[in-house]
Scaffold this motif. Structure first.
Motif, short mmCIF file in Angstrom:
data_model
loop_
_atom_site.label_atom_id
_atom_site.label_comp_id
_atom_site.label_asym_id
_atom_site.label_seq_id
_atom_site.Cartn_x
_atom_site.Cartn_y
_atom_site.Cartn_z
N ASP A 73 0.83 -1.20 0.00
CA ASP A 73 0.00 0.00 0.00
C ASP A 73 0.87 1.25 0.00
O ASP A 73 0.60 2.23 -0.72
N GLU A 74 1.93 1.18 0.82
CA GLU A 74 2.85 2.31 0.91
C GLU A 74 3.48 2.59 -0.46
O GLU A 74 3.52 3.72 -0.93
N LEU A 75 3.91 1.51 -1.11
CA LEU A 75 4.54 1.63 -2.42
C LEU A 75 3.55 2.23 -3.42
O LEU A 75 3.89 3.11 -4.22
N VAL A 103 1.95 0.28 -14.29
CA VAL A 103 1.87 1.73 -14.23
C VAL A 103 1.88 2.30 -15.65
O VAL A 103 2.68 1.89 -16.50
N GLN A 104 0.97 3.22 -15.89
CA GLN A 104 0.99 3.89 -17.19
C GLN A 104 1.35 5.36 -17.04
O GLN A 104 0.87 6.04 -16.13
N VAL A 163 2.35 10.10 -13.59
CA VAL A 163 1.73 8.78 -13.55
C VAL A 163 0.25 8.92 -13.91
O VAL A 163 -0.46 9.75 -13.35
N ASP A 164 -0.15 8.11 -14.87
CA ASP A 164 -1.54 8.22 -15.31
C ASP A 164 -2.43 7.25 -14.52
O ASP A 164 -3.44 7.65 -13.97
N ILE A 220 4.15 5.54 -5.63
CA ILE A 220 4.13 5.60 -7.10
C ILE A 220 3.09 6.63 -7.55
O ILE A 220 3.34 7.43 -8.46
N GLU A 221 1.97 6.62 -6.87
CA GLU A 221 0.90 7.52 -7.24
C GLU A 221 1.34 8.98 -7.18
O GLU A 221 0.91 9.82 -7.96
#
Lengths: 297, 228
Positions: A75-77, A128-129, A87-88, A81-82
């Protein structure tokens, strides 16, 4: 301008076409050849663009999560990333799902891997996009440094080559189109110059009796417009017919399942509109080029 | 009507064609412009219908200064003047009627007006029965009459004639002169450059002689004054 004057101008322009016979034919042919190539490239470029766009949508970073990571770590990761700029979207693919798709993709031989079901060696994955596909690499490099990331994967080489190839096709097409446009333009300018030389006396007399430049220019404007639009008809017919029969025989299939051809509708309509517009533009521009000089009497 | 003040014209090749001309021409006058070839007559005439722009000075016609007007106003100026030439300048592909009507089409007159007015001026020049003929089917004198009809069809206040009888035999020249006098009598100002001694000496009018780009003589009811 009064409507009867417009009618006169259109008639005069049409008469010029007939009077110039062979030069009219030569100009229309030049526009025809140009628009054939332009149209073919247009169809090619539109399909390449379509291809590139669907590829770009497929560009993704697969983030393999460390096997020791707990759910909290994951969840942390995720939120880390978010928070990265550009990050789309992020999609979580648990390792069971990963195994399912692996088995499915291998067909019968995949059944062997069913035995791994209990001791799944695969990683959980974040897909990830990037907002901008060209920045995929930068994004991947940032993600790889985050904690609990095992490795990242993205189809760097293939995509870079493909992007380069589609760019190349686009640029060559554009250069060719521009070159041909100028050729056709000069031919039309020459045809109209002939008209004007033949009618130099008439223009001189028109000016003597008080005709404005606009009045003198109109018939030539019409002539150029007609040359361009008439030149567009044959390419539109040929290309529409060819593309339809090509599409009919190929279907959407290209042999590559991630790439489909564009359907004839609406791209043929778009092409028709564009070719007419380019033809008209080239014709009018060509005629205006030659009239301008001669009006300074 | 026409007024030139200190007008100079130097061509780009350095030729000084008109060197300080001052002149007043009243409304309704008939003026001959005479002088040897190359004296500046043609330039003087061209300045009047703004074929050439003066290098210096003012040219006032009907209240407009031709030296100052913008390029795109020239057509409007020309609509108020008729011009005829030695070589008629008719369009060979158009009939007599169409040649005259042309000058009215250019100013976007209605078809009905054009028909009425064209037949009217063809009558004035005596060519009503030749309206359907083409220029190559009629004589030189008749062609010049067509060009006069075209010049006056829009009711100009000035008629400028550049050697209108230059290409015509004596008898025909007299016919043309009769028509021009007739037009002059209707109130149109006429400025006519000519080499025709007999005409100038017979139909006595104001004579302006130009030599070396200057007016050397200006007499009411003058004579031609040159041997040839």
């Amino acid at each position: 301008m009064k409507s009867r004057t417009l009618v006169r101008h259109v008639k005069e322009g049409g008469k010029n076409l007939i009077r110039n016979g062979w030069m009219t034919f030569a100009s229309i042919s030049a526009v025809t050849v140009m628009l054939l190539v332009v149209g073919a490239f247009l169809l090619l470029i539109m399909n390449v663009n379509h291809f590139a766009t669907s590829l770009e949508e497929d560009v993704e970073v697969r983030v393999f999560i460390d096997l020791i990571a707990t759910e909290e770590n994951q969840d942390e990761l995720y939120s880390q990333i978010e928070s990265i700029e550009g990050v789309d979207s992020i999609q979580f693919v648990p390792k069971d799902e990963g195994l399912d798709s692996l088995i499915a993709s291998l067909g019968e031989q995949g059944d062997i891997f069913e035995t791994l079901r209990d001791e799944n060696p695969l990683n959980d994955v974040f897909v990830v996009q990037a907002e901008n596909p060209a920045e995929t690499e930068i994004l991947a490099n940032e993600i790889v440094d985050l904690p609990y990331v095992d490795t990242v994967e993205y189809g760097r080489d293939i995509f870079e080559q493909l992007f380069a190839a589609t760019d190349f096709v686009r640029n060559v097409g554009l250069a060719l189109i521009l070159g041909l446009m100028f050729t056709a333009m000069f031919l039309i300018a020459n045809t109209i110059k002939l008209t004007i030389i033949a009618r130099k006396r008439e223009i001189q007399i028109m000016k003597l009796v008080g005709a404005t430049n606009g009045f003198i220019r109109w018939p030539f404007f019409v002539e150029g417009l007609l040359l361009g639009v008439l030149g567009a008809i044959i390419p539109i017919v040929i290309l529409s017919y060819s593309y339809r029969s090509f599409y009919g025989s190929m279907g959407e299939q290209t042999g590559l399942d991630f790439f489909t051809f564009l359907t004839p509708n609406p791209i043929l309509m778009q092409m028709t509109g564009l070719l007419l517009a380019i033809g008209a533009f080239v014709g009018v521009w060509g005629s205006m080029m030659s009239v301008r000089k001669f009006l300074k009497i | 009507m026409i007024s030139m003040k200190e007008v100079w014209k130097k061509y780009p090749n350095g030729v000084m064609a008109v060197n300080g001309i001052d002149i007043e021409i009243e409304k309704g006058e008939f003026v001959y412009v005479v002088g040897p070839s190359g004296a500046g007559k043609s330039t003087f005439i061209k300045l009047m219908y703004r074929e050439e722009k003066p290098t210096r000075g003012d040219i006032l016609i009907g209240g407009k200064n031709l030296a100052k007007i913008k390029e795109r106003q020239i057509p409007l100026i020309r609509r108020n003047m008729g011009v005829i030439f030695q070589d008629f300048k008719l369009l060979p592909s158009l009939s007599v009627y169409e040649n005259v009507a042309f000058a009215m089409e250019v100013i976007e007159e209605s078809k009905a007006n054009i028909r009425r007015r064209v037949m009217n001026v063809l009558e004035i020049v005596g060519l009503k029965n030749k309206a359907r003929f083409y220029p190559h089917e009629i004589s030189g004198g008749e062609q010049q009459r067509v060009s006069i009809a075209r010049a006056i069809v829009n009711n100009p206040s000035v008629l400028i004639a550049d050697e209108p009888t230059g290409n015509l035999d004596p008898d025909t020249s007299w016919e043309i002169m009769n028509i021009l006098e007739d037009i002059n009598n209707r109130g149109t100002t006429i400025v006519m450059a000519t080499h025709n001694k007999e005409i100038v000496n017979t139909i006595r009018k104001r004579v302006i002689a130009i030599e070396g780009g200057r007016i050397v003589r200006d007499e009411a009811k003058g004579d031609y004054g040159y041997e040839k």
